[in-house]
Design a protein around this motif. Sequence first.
Motif, short mmCIF file in Angstrom:
data_model
loop_
_atom_site.label_atom_id
_atom_site.label_comp_id
_atom_site.label_asym_id
_atom_site.label_seq_id
_atom_site.Cartn_x
_atom_site.Cartn_y
_atom_site.Cartn_z
N ARG A 98 0.84 -1.20 0.00
CA ARG A 98 0.00 0.00 0.00
C ARG A 98 0.88 1.26 0.00
O ARG A 98 0.67 2.17 -0.79
CB ARG A 98 -0.90 0.00 1.24
CG ARG A 98 -1.87 1.17 1.31
CD ARG A 98 -2.46 1.27 2.72
NE ARG A 98 -3.16 0.06 3.11
CZ ARG A 98 -4.47 -0.13 2.94
NH1 ARG A 98 -5.20 0.81 2.38
NH2 ARG A 98 -5.03 -1.25 3.36
N SER A 102 1.75 4.25 -3.02
CA SER A 102 1.60 5.69 -2.75
C SER A 102 2.91 6.43 -3.04
O SER A 102 2.91 7.54 -3.59
CB SER A 102 1.17 5.93 -1.30
OG SER A 102 -0.16 5.51 -1.11
N HIS A 105 3.21 6.82 -6.71
CA HIS A 105 2.26 7.81 -7.20
C HIS A 105 2.70 9.23 -6.87
O HIS A 105 2.38 10.18 -7.59
CB HIS A 105 0.88 7.53 -6.59
CG HIS A 105 -0.19 8.45 -7.07
ND1 HIS A 105 -0.64 8.46 -8.37
CD2 HIS A 105 -0.91 9.41 -6.42
CE1 HIS A 105 -1.59 9.37 -8.50
NE2 HIS A 105 -1.77 9.96 -7.34
N SER A 107 1.92 10.71 -3.94
CA SER A 107 1.03 11.20 -2.88
C SER A 107 0.21 10.01 -2.38
O SER A 107 0.22 8.94 -2.99
CB SER A 107 0.11 12.31 -3.39
OG SER A 107 -0.71 11.85 -4.44
N GLU A 108 -0.50 10.21 -1.28
CA GLU A 108 -1.26 9.11 -0.70
C GLU A 108 -2.37 8.66 -1.65
O GLU A 108 -3.20 9.46 -2.08
CB GLU A 108 -1.88 9.56 0.63
CG GLU A 108 -2.36 8.42 1.49
CD GLU A 108 -1.23 7.57 2.04
OE1 GLU A 108 -1.47 6.37 2.25
OE2 GLU A 108 -0.11 8.10 2.22
N LEU A 109 -2.36 7.38 -1.97
CA LEU A 109 -3.38 6.82 -2.86
C LEU A 109 -4.58 6.35 -2.05
O LEU A 109 -4.43 5.82 -0.95
CB LEU A 109 -2.80 5.62 -3.62
CG LEU A 109 -2.15 5.85 -4.98
CD1 LEU A 109 -1.61 4.53 -5.49
CD2 LEU A 109 -3.10 6.45 -5.98
N SER A 110 -5.74 6.52 -2.61
CA SER A 110 -6.93 5.95 -1.98
C SER A 110 -6.88 4.43 -2.07
O SER A 110 -6.21 3.87 -2.95
CB SER A 110 -8.20 6.46 -2.67
OG SER A 110 -8.28 5.94 -3.99
N GLU A 111 -7.58 3.77 -1.18
CA GLU A 111 -7.62 2.31 -1.23
C GLU A 111 -8.24 1.83 -2.53
O GLU A 111 -7.81 0.83 -3.11
CB GLU A 111 -8.40 1.76 -0.04
CG GLU A 111 -8.42 0.24 0.00
CD GLU A 111 -8.81 -0.32 1.34
OE1 GLU A 111 -9.41 -1.42 1.37
OE2 GLU A 111 -8.50 0.32 2.37
N CYS A 112 -9.20 2.57 -3.04
CA CYS A 112 -9.86 2.21 -4.29
C CYS A 112 -8.86 2.19 -5.45
O CYS A 112 -8.82 1.24 -6.23
CB CYS A 112 -10.99 3.19 -4.58
SG CYS A 112 -11.86 2.85 -6.14
N MET A 113 -8.02 3.24 -5.55
CA MET A 113 -7.05 3.31 -6.64
C MET A 113 -5.96 2.25 -6.46
O MET A 113 -5.52 1.63 -7.44
CB MET A 113 -6.43 4.70 -6.71
CG MET A 113 -7.35 5.77 -7.27
SD MET A 113 -8.00 5.34 -8.92
CE MET A 113 -6.50 5.18 -9.87
N SER A 114 -5.51 2.04 -5.22
CA SER A 114 -4.51 1.01 -4.97
C SER A 114 -5.03 -0.36 -5.40
O SER A 114 -4.32 -1.14 -6.03
CB SER A 114 -4.15 0.98 -3.48
OG SER A 114 -3.55 2.19 -3.07
N CYS A 115 -6.28 -0.62 -5.07
CA CYS A 115 -6.90 -1.89 -5.47
C CYS A 115 -7.00 -2.02 -6.98
O CYS A 115 -6.79 -3.10 -7.54
CB CYS A 115 -8.29 -2.01 -4.85
SG CYS A 115 -8.29 -2.26 -3.07
#
Length: 238
Positions: A98, A102, A105, A107-115
């Motif tokens: 996770r 990020s 990317h 910056s901090e990725l949302s869990e949705c985008m990481s998935c």
Amino acid sequence: MLELKNIQFAVHESNDSKEIIRHIDITVPDRSFTVITGPNGGGKSTLAKLVMGLEKPTGGQILFDGEDITNVSISERAKRKIGYAFQQPPRFKGLTIRKLLSLAHGSELSECMSCQYLSDVGLCAHDYLDREMDASLSGGEVKRIEIATLLARDLKLAIFDEPEAGIDLWSFAKLVDTFQNLRKYNMSILLISHQERIMQMADEIIVVEQGMVTKQGSREEILPQLLHEFDTICDKCL
């Protein structure tokens, strides 16, 4: 988008100079899938490293989006959205997948985008997001996670150096599916491979032997030639 003009690369051994890449001209269009193939020791991996900036050519120019990047550093090429996947991706004990996504990317990725990125490389996201990037992962898993980090970077050009190296047949099948999924991303792919199944996905195939381009053209034109040459060699060995 990517253009190599009269690229040369030589290494010095004792008092002698050895040519690895000899006057290569290649163009990789936007959003294309280009496979570079050829015998071992022919200069394929060196060519990939030259594009990424891991090595510097001793002659010629590398143009990206019309800009001369021949002398541009690796970090500056990365800022221009060029990415590179190693044959043996590094592992990072203590760093979760996770967090790795990020970092890629920026910056901090949302869990949705990481998935989404993990799903696109054939991994069940909820089984992997909180795992560490360590020795508990197989070679095939690590390679697909590395590809997910490239997707998270929103690249213009992704370079893969023999991604099938060192993985089993099951992992290779999953890897082929992964590259099929990459078609939906708006980036060009430059991939070094010997594998027919990967070449079958290519828009263009370039054959590099003894540091030179010996064949270049569409998959429909080049792949039958390569398969015929391989069959001829096999017949002679019988």
